[in-house]
Design a protein around this motif. Sequence first.
Motif, PDB file in Angstrom:
ATOM      1  N   TYR A 100       0.833  -1.207   0.000  1.00  0.00           N
ATOM      2  CA  TYR A 100       0.000   0.000   0.000  1.00  0.00           C
ATOM      3  C   TYR A 100       0.875   1.267   0.000  1.00  0.00           C
ATOM      4  CZ  TYR A 100      -3.384   3.491   1.505  1.00  0.00           C
ATOM      5  OH  TYR A 100      -4.159   4.616   1.576  1.00  0.00           O
ATOM      6  N   GLN A 101       1.907   1.279   0.843  1.00  0.00           N
ATOM      7  CA  GLN A 101       2.811   2.436   0.905  1.00  0.00           C
ATOM      8  C   GLN A 101       3.486   2.680  -0.436  1.00  0.00           C
ATOM      9  OE1 GLN A 101       5.523   1.539   4.044  1.00  0.00           O
ATOM     10  NE2 GLN A 101       4.048   1.918   5.667  1.00  0.00           N
ATOM     11  N   SER A 102       3.828   1.607  -1.126  1.00  0.00           N
ATOM     12  CA  SER A 102       4.534   1.756  -2.402  1.00  0.00           C
ATOM     13  C   SER A 102       3.689   2.503  -3.432  1.00  0.00           C
ATOM     14  CB  SER A 102       4.934   0.390  -2.966  1.00  0.00           C
ATOM     15  OG  SER A 102       3.816  -0.292  -3.507  1.00  0.00           O
ATOM     16  N   LYS A 103       2.397   2.411  -3.301  1.00  0.00           N
ATOM     17  CA  LYS A 103       1.500   3.063  -4.262  1.00  0.00           C
ATOM     18  C   LYS A 103       1.481   4.585  -4.106  1.00  0.00           C
ATOM     19  CE  LYS A 103      -1.559  -0.936  -4.883  1.00  0.00           C
ATOM     20  NZ  LYS A 103      -0.557  -1.924  -4.852  1.00  0.00           N
ATOM     21  N   SER A 104       2.016   5.081  -2.998  1.00  0.00           N
ATOM     22  CA  SER A 104       2.019   6.532  -2.789  1.00  0.00           C
ATOM     23  C   SER A 104       3.186   7.220  -3.490  1.00  0.00           C
ATOM     24  CB  SER A 104       2.040   6.857  -1.296  1.00  0.00           C
ATOM     25  OG  SER A 104       3.269   6.488  -0.721  1.00  0.00           O
ATOM     26  N   TYR A 105       4.110   6.465  -4.051  1.00  0.00           N
ATOM     27  CA  TYR A 105       5.260   7.050  -4.756  1.00  0.00           C
ATOM     28  C   TYR A 105       4.935   7.159  -6.237  1.00  0.00           C
ATOM     29  CZ  TYR A 105       7.508   6.089  -0.348  1.00  0.00           C
ATOM     30  OH  TYR A 105       7.808   6.061   0.982  1.00  0.00           O
ATOM     31  N   ASN A 106       3.932   7.988  -6.531  1.00  0.00           N
ATOM     32  CA  ASN A 106       3.472   8.125  -7.905  1.00  0.00           C
ATOM     33  C   ASN A 106       3.397   9.583  -8.376  1.00  0.00           C
ATOM     34  OD1 ASN A 106       1.280   9.086  -6.518  1.00  0.00           O
ATOM     35  ND2 ASN A 106      -0.106   7.437  -7.110  1.00  0.00           N
ATOM     36  N   GLY A 107       3.778  10.511  -7.528  1.00  0.00           N
ATOM     37  CA  GLY A 107       3.758  11.927  -7.900  1.00  0.00           C
ATOM     38  C   GLY A 107       2.415  12.604  -7.720  1.00  0.00           C
ATOM     39  N   LYS A 108       1.418  11.841  -7.303  1.00  0.00           N
ATOM     40  CA  LYS A 108       0.061  12.398  -7.154  1.00  0.00           C
ATOM     41  C   LYS A 108       0.038  13.581  -6.190  1.00  0.00           C
ATOM     42  CE  LYS A 108      -4.622  10.965  -6.001  1.00  0.00           C
ATOM     43  NZ  LYS A 108      -5.458   9.870  -5.487  1.00  0.00           N
ATOM     44  N   GLN A 109       0.920  13.573  -5.181  1.00  0.00           N
ATOM     45  CA  GLN A 109       0.908  14.647  -4.186  1.00  0.00           C
ATOM     46  C   GLN A 109       1.198  16.004  -4.835  1.00  0.00           C
ATOM     47  OE1 GLN A 109       3.330  12.362  -4.433  1.00  0.00           O
ATOM     48  NE2 GLN A 109       5.298  13.189  -3.846  1.00  0.00           N
ATOM     49  N   TRP A 110       1.978  16.021  -5.922  1.00  0.00           N
ATOM     50  CA  TRP A 110       2.288  17.294  -6.594  1.00  0.00           C
ATOM     51  C   TRP A 110       1.049  17.846  -7.295  1.00  0.00           C
ATOM     52  CZ3 TRP A 110       6.310  18.756  -4.305  1.00  0.00           C
ATOM     53  CH2 TRP A 110       7.333  17.875  -4.005  1.00  0.00           C
ATOM     54  N   LEU A 111       0.284  16.957  -7.914  1.00  0.00           N
ATOM     55  CA  LEU A 111      -0.948  17.398  -8.574  1.00  0.00           C
ATOM     56  C   LEU A 111      -1.990  17.831  -7.550  1.00  0.00           C
ATOM     57  CD1 LEU A 111      -1.171  14.703 -11.382  1.00  0.00           C
ATOM     58  CD2 LEU A 111      -0.380  17.066 -11.577  1.00  0.00           C
ATOM     59  N   GLU A 112      -2.056  17.125  -6.436  1.00  0.00           N
ATOM     60  CA  GLU A 112      -2.997  17.512  -5.381  1.00  0.00           C
ATOM     61  C   GLU A 112      -2.630  18.869  -4.786  1.00  0.00           C
ATOM     62  OE1 GLU A 112      -2.868  14.155  -2.736  1.00  0.00           O
ATOM     63  OE2 GLU A 112      -4.334  13.032  -3.920  1.00  0.00           O
ATOM     64  N   ALA A 113      -1.349  19.118  -4.615  1.00  0.00           N
ATOM     65  CA  ALA A 113      -0.908  20.415  -4.086  1.00  0.00           C
ATOM     66  C   ALA A 113      -1.265  21.533  -5.065  1.00  0.00           C
ATOM     67  CB  ALA A 113       0.589  20.400  -3.810  1.00  0.00           C
ATOM     68  N   PHE A 114      -1.020  21.289  -6.346  1.00  0.00           N
ATOM     69  CA  PHE A 114      -1.366  22.290  -7.361  1.00  0.00           C
ATOM     70  C   PHE A 114      -2.873  22.533  -7.353  1.00  0.00           C
ATOM     71  CE2 PHE A 114      -2.495  23.863 -11.512  1.00  0.00           C
ATOM     72  CZ  PHE A 114      -1.512  24.813 -11.762  1.00  0.00           C
ATOM     73  N   ASP A 115      -3.647  21.469  -7.262  1.00  0.00           N
ATOM     74  CA  ASP A 115      -5.111  21.615  -7.247  1.00  0.00           C
ATOM     75  C   ASP A 115      -5.572  22.383  -6.013  1.00  0.00           C
ATOM     76  OD1 ASP A 115      -5.237  20.266  -9.651  1.00  0.00           O
ATOM     77  OD2 ASP A 115      -5.785  18.343  -8.733  1.00  0.00           O
ATOM     78  N   TYR A 116      -4.901  22.173  -4.891  1.00  0.00           N
ATOM     79  CA  TYR A 116      -5.231  22.921  -3.670  1.00  0.00           C
ATOM     80  C   TYR A 116      -4.985  24.418  -3.898  1.00  0.00           C
ATOM     81  CZ  TYR A 116      -4.836  24.962   0.952  1.00  0.00           C
ATOM     82  OH  TYR A 116      -4.979  25.794   2.035  1.00  0.00           O
ATOM     83  N   LEU A 117      -3.824  24.747  -4.469  1.00  0.00           N
ATOM     84  CA  LEU A 117      -3.517  26.160  -4.730  1.00  0.00           C
ATOM     85  C   LEU A 117      -4.531  26.757  -5.702  1.00  0.00           C
ATOM     86  CD1 LEU A 117       0.365  25.937  -5.057  1.00  0.00           C
ATOM     87  CD2 LEU A 117      -0.945  26.865  -3.132  1.00  0.00           C
ATOM     88  N   THR A 118      -4.923  25.983  -6.697  1.00  0.00           N
ATOM     89  CA  THR A 118      -5.918  26.442  -7.663  1.00  0.00           C
ATOM     90  C   THR A 118      -7.261  26.700  -6.971  1.00  0.00           C
ATOM     91  OG1 THR A 118      -4.845  25.238  -9.452  1.00  0.00           O
ATOM     92  CG2 THR A 118      -7.139  25.840  -9.787  1.00  0.00           C
ATOM     93  N   ASP A 119      -7.630  25.808  -6.068  1.00  0.00           N
ATOM     94  CA  ASP A 119      -8.886  25.971  -5.346  1.00  0.00           C
ATOM     95  C   ASP A 119      -8.868  27.245  -4.499  1.00  0.00           C
ATOM     96  OD1 ASP A 119     -11.515  25.027  -4.414  1.00  0.00           O
ATOM     97  OD2 ASP A 119     -10.481  24.770  -2.498  1.00  0.00           O
ATOM     98  N   VAL A 120      -7.769  27.487  -3.812  1.00  0.00           N
ATOM     99  CA  VAL A 120      -7.665  28.705  -2.997  1.00  0.00           C
ATOM    100  C   VAL A 120      -7.739  29.939  -3.903  1.00  0.00           C
ATOM    101  CG1 VAL A 120      -6.194  30.057  -1.435  1.00  0.00           C
ATOM    102  CG2 VAL A 120      -6.388  27.582  -1.134  1.00  0.00           C
TER     103      VAL A 120
END
Length: 145
Positions: A100-120
Amino acid sequence: MENEYKHQIEATRKELAAAVGEAFRADPAQIDTATLELLKSGICTPDEYGALLHKAAEDGNPTMCRLIGRYAEDAAAAALEAAGGYMGDPTASALRAVSYQSKSYNGKQWLEAFDYLTDVYNRACRNPAMIDRWDGLTAETVDRF
């Protein structure tokens, strides 16, 4: 003017998604053959799978993270079968956690961070009183970017 910014943001997100996809794409040049042979041997404990995953992540090697996760997943299935299908088996559970942990190393956090900034940004456009709060709402995300 607002639409122009939205189009620029959309274009930037597409560029970011492409860059993230490229950075986290499986790359045969990133395969650590010694680690792969160790994984193939089937002798690793759950802690060793976790340590291998941690090292691959620290080394910025998403290909090995994915491989380690896959081998941990297969080992979890074997451990579950050896435990007679008992889902609470500690070995199988620990191996599933590594997978399960290995699946988090996919770069998704960068897109989520960008989407958060876009939402703000979008909320601030609708509510100008938020503009003064921009730094407080986004500083941590910007720093991690």
